[in-house]
Design a protein around this motif. Structure first.
Motif, short mmCIF file in Angstrom:
data_model
loop_
_atom_site.label_atom_id
_atom_site.label_comp_id
_atom_site.label_asym_id
_atom_site.label_seq_id
_atom_site.Cartn_x
_atom_site.Cartn_y
_atom_site.Cartn_z
N ALA A 42 0.51 -0.82 -0.18
CA ALA A 42 -0.59 0.15 0.35
C ALA A 42 0.64 1.06 -0.24
O ALA A 42 1.91 0.80 0.92
N ARG B 100 0.81 5.42 1.07
CA ARG B 100 -0.33 6.89 1.45
C ARG B 100 -0.97 7.73 0.01
O ARG B 100 0.15 8.08 -0.71
N TYR C 284 -6.91 11.78 8.34
CA TYR C 284 -7.44 11.10 8.01
C TYR C 284 -6.46 10.57 7.14
O TYR C 284 -5.61 11.52 6.47
N VAL D 268 -5.61 8.40 3.39
CA VAL D 268 -6.40 7.02 2.65
C VAL D 268 -4.56 6.41 1.94
O VAL D 268 -3.96 7.06 1.47
N LYS E 96 -4.11 0.21 -2.35
CA LYS E 96 -3.71 -0.93 -1.54
C LYS E 96 -3.48 -1.37 -3.51
O LYS E 96 -4.19 -1.36 -4.41
N LYS F 107 -8.97 0.50 -1.87
CA LYS F 107 -8.49 1.94 -0.91
C LYS F 107 -8.87 1.30 0.97
O LYS F 107 -9.87 0.52 1.07
N THR F 108 -7.75 1.71 1.57
CA THR F 108 -7.79 2.05 2.78
C THR F 108 -8.15 3.66 3.47
O THR F 108 -7.44 3.96 2.76
N ASN F 109 -9.35 3.56 4.53
CA ASN F 109 -9.11 4.57 4.85
C ASN F 109 -8.69 4.58 6.73
O ASN F 109 -9.45 4.39 7.07
N VAL F 110 -7.63 5.34 6.97
CA VAL F 110 -7.97 5.56 8.61
C VAL F 110 -7.90 6.66 9.15
O VAL F 110 -7.18 7.34 8.17
N LYS G 21 -10.94 2.48 11.41
CA LYS G 21 -10.94 2.35 9.97
C LYS G 21 -12.36 3.08 10.03
O LYS G 21 -13.38 2.67 10.65
N LYS H 168 -15.32 2.59 8.33
CA LYS H 168 -16.16 1.59 7.77
C LYS H 168 -16.79 1.44 10.08
O LYS H 168 -17.68 1.56 10.00
N GLN I 267 -19.44 9.20 8.28
CA GLN I 267 -18.55 9.06 6.45
C GLN I 267 -18.92 8.98 5.98
O GLN I 267 -18.54 9.62 5.10
#
Length: 202
Positions: free
Chosen positions: A8, A10, A32, A34, A37, A51-54, A65, A67, A74
């Motif tokens: 992944a 950034r 946040y 983003v 991956k 994508k993964t959002n933290v 995360k 979700k 959200q």
């Protein structure tokens, strides 16, 4: 050994203001990140995997995360202008496409050259040909060319792999007693019928 896997990178950092953290219940802001991956082979990105959002609460430092957060956070996150999938995550597909295009062009160019070789044979040309024994292949080297005839010396050896005849194409495998003559028309017909299926010229 083939090195492959997922990784992944950034893509973007940002901040959401005026949100209530589910952990500390304070109205605060959240930072946040983003992450994009992607799958890779030999560390070259091949294609994206989403994508993964933290997000991190700037008050209690709890990370989430996307979700895991309430719907209103959200929705606020989704209103942000997020980056798309970077082109570099498709780099491997581009490399593969270039390789395929190169192979296709090389094959096309070789067939184009063969069309010239078969109408104008030269001493030293090597023909890959199917033998009378089904499933076996050999080579024949042009030894003499006259106005309307071509004389070839057949290889002493055969091989059962159609595209591996270069392995037996050695000078010591051609003996003059194995010479045969063909008219130019006969030779061209053998090529047309794909009995002769490859021609190499130094």
């Amino acid at each position: 050994m083939i090195f492959y896997g997922t990784n992944a990178s950034r893509l973007k950092d940002g901040r959401l203001s005026n949100v209530i953290c589910p952990n500390c219940n304070e109205q605060t802001s959240m930072t946040y990140s983003v992450f994009g991956k992607y799958a890779y082979i030999y560390w070259i990105p091949i294609f994206p995997l989403g994508k993964t959002n933290v997000l991190e609460c700037n008050n209690c430092k709890r990370t989430y995360k996307l979700k895991e957060l309430p719907q209103q956070i959200q929705q606020k996150f989704e209103l942000e202008k997020h980056t798309g999938v970077p082109i570099k995550h498709f780099a491997g597909i581009g490399v593969i496409a270039l390789i395929i295009a190169g192979i296709s062009y090389s094959s096309f160019k070789h067939k184009e050259d063969e069309a010239k070789y078969i109408v104008d044979p030269m001493i030293g040309d090597v023909y890959s040909t199917e033998t009378t024994s089904s499933g076996y292949f050999t080579t024949a080297k042009v030894a003499k060319v006259t106005n309307d005839s071509v004389f070839v010396i057949f290889n002493d050896y055969e091989i059962d792999k159609k595209h591996s005849t270069s392995e037996i194409d050695k000078a010591e495998n051609y003996k003059t007693e194995n010479m045969e003559g063909y008219t130019l028309n006969e030779l061209q017909q053998l090529y047309k019928d794909e009995v002769i299926y490859n021609i190499e010229r130094d």
